[in-house]
Design an enzyme around this catalytic site. Sequence first.
Site, mmCIF file in Angstrom:
data_model
loop_
_atom_site.group_PDB
_atom_site.id
_atom_site.type_symbol
_atom_site.label_atom_id
_atom_site.label_comp_id
_atom_site.label_asym_id
_atom_site.label_seq_id
_atom_site.Cartn_x
_atom_site.Cartn_y
_atom_site.Cartn_z
ATOM 1 N N SER A 138 0.837 -1.202 0.000
ATOM 2 C CA SER A 138 0.000 0.000 0.000
ATOM 3 C C SER A 138 0.868 1.246 0.000
ATOM 4 C CB SER A 138 -0.901 0.010 1.235
ATOM 5 O OG SER A 138 -1.542 1.269 1.316
ATOM 6 N N MET A 156 -12.315 4.134 -1.145
ATOM 7 C CA MET A 156 -13.007 4.343 0.135
ATOM 8 C C MET A 156 -13.718 5.682 0.008
ATOM 9 S SD MET A 156 -9.960 2.971 2.552
ATOM 10 C CE MET A 156 -8.799 3.111 1.211
ATOM 11 N N ASP A 158 -6.739 -6.383 4.361
ATOM 12 C CA ASP A 158 -6.104 -5.056 4.335
ATOM 13 C C ASP A 158 -6.237 -4.421 5.710
ATOM 14 O OD1 ASP A 158 -5.197 -2.524 3.706
ATOM 15 O OD2 ASP A 158 -6.855 -2.028 2.354
ATOM 16 N N GLY A 159 -5.086 -4.104 6.318
ATOM 17 C CA GLY A 159 -5.092 -3.424 7.607
ATOM 18 C C GLY A 159 -4.368 -4.225 8.669
ATOM 19 N N MET A 193 -11.755 -5.938 5.231
ATOM 20 C CA MET A 193 -10.954 -4.963 5.977
ATOM 21 C C MET A 193 -10.689 -5.519 7.372
ATOM 22 S SD MET A 193 -10.197 -2.458 4.028
ATOM 23 C CE MET A 193 -9.352 -1.493 5.297
ATOM 24 N N ASP A 239 -4.830 3.548 -2.227
ATOM 25 C CA ASP A 239 -5.951 3.868 -1.345
ATOM 26 C C ASP A 239 -6.539 5.232 -1.687
ATOM 27 O OD1 ASP A 239 -6.163 1.645 0.510
ATOM 28 O OD2 ASP A 239 -4.160 2.218 1.194
ATOM 29 N N HIS A 282 -8.278 0.820 -4.392
ATOM 30 C CA HIS A 282 -9.232 0.599 -3.305
ATOM 31 C C HIS A 282 -9.981 1.898 -3.044
ATOM 32 C CE1 HIS A 282 -9.636 -0.394 1.311
ATOM 33 N NE2 HIS A 282 -10.802 -0.357 0.706
ATOM 34 N N HIS A 338 -1.092 -1.363 -4.291
ATOM 35 C CA HIS A 338 -2.389 -1.000 -3.705
ATOM 36 C C HIS A 338 -2.487 0.516 -3.559
ATOM 37 C CE1 HIS A 338 -5.958 -2.040 -1.223
ATOM 38 N NE2 HIS A 338 -5.596 -1.039 -0.439
ATOM 39 N N GLY A 353 -9.291 4.044 6.618
ATOM 40 C CA GLY A 353 -9.004 5.471 6.803
ATOM 41 C C GLY A 353 -7.540 5.793 7.023
ATOM 42 N N PHE A 354 -6.853 4.912 7.745
ATOM 43 C CA PHE A 354 -5.455 5.214 8.078
ATOM 44 C C PHE A 354 -4.595 3.962 8.064
ATOM 45 C CE2 PHE A 354 -8.208 8.344 9.989
ATOM 46 C CZ PHE A 354 -7.608 9.548 9.606
ATOM 47 N N GLY A 405 1.008 -1.975 4.213
ATOM 48 C CA GLY A 405 1.578 -0.639 4.072
ATOM 49 C C GLY A 405 2.772 -0.469 4.973
ATOM 50 N N MET A 446 -9.302 7.943 -0.781
ATOM 51 C CA MET A 446 -10.181 8.343 0.329
ATOM 52 C C MET A 446 -10.720 9.752 0.083
ATOM 53 S SD MET A 446 -7.971 7.025 3.579
ATOM 54 C CE MET A 446 -7.003 5.520 3.531
#
Length: 213
Positions: free
Chosen positions: A8, A67, A173-174, A137, A34, A65, A32, A142-143, A195, A36
């Site tokens: 990420s 979001m 992811d996460g 997820m 992200d 991705h 990846h 978000g972060f 990430g 947002m």
Amino acid sequence: MNTIISPSILSADFANLERDIKKVENFVPWLHIDVMDGHFVPNITIGPCVVKSIRKITNLFLDTHLMIENPTDYIDVFIDAGSDLITFHYEAARKKTIETIEKIKQKKVKAGLSIKPKTKVDEIKEYINLVDLVLIMTVEPGFGGQKFIEECADKIQEVKKYSKNENLIIQVDGGINNLTAKICKDLGCNCFVAGNYIYKADNIEQAIQDITF
Ligand code: DX5
Ligand code: ZN
């Protein structure tokens, strides 16, 4: 299916994005991205113009991705920018889920559907066999740099239960690192987004190898 690692770039240095993409390029098949919007999640990141610039400097498979609210309205711009896969959130699309999947597939790119930690797999069961990828997820979106929520990993087996597609990609992811990736792999996951674990590693190649099963 071989494991797919998708670093990420949220954890990369945005002022040195090309340099940081080159750091992983030889060791992974995917990247990846992200996206947002500050509405669906409380953070704002990348738009289609950045994806377009990334497309020019790498041949990696671009795993985008979304979001964002109203994902249906942004499918075309992110595909035209060069995405190879568009994953959107069920919570943002709801009744427009089928329409959104069809819009992505019409453009001959892969379609992914994602659920946040509090959304049950039951809610998306009717869509699982319409998509190429399901993204579970394992943190609230978000972060980067958050702690893996272990209960979310149980959803991997539920997705597998509903899937009739042996090529379905199940992505997490996460909070993914060598330990949490192993938990997910043992439950049947075959695609890992990471990430902080990759970008903060002293030896990126080794870190990637340690989550390639
Ligand atoms: C979070 C993003 C993730 C994030 C993961 O909302 O969707 O892709 O970059 O970061 P780590 O691996 O650091 O948890
Ligand atoms: Zn992501």
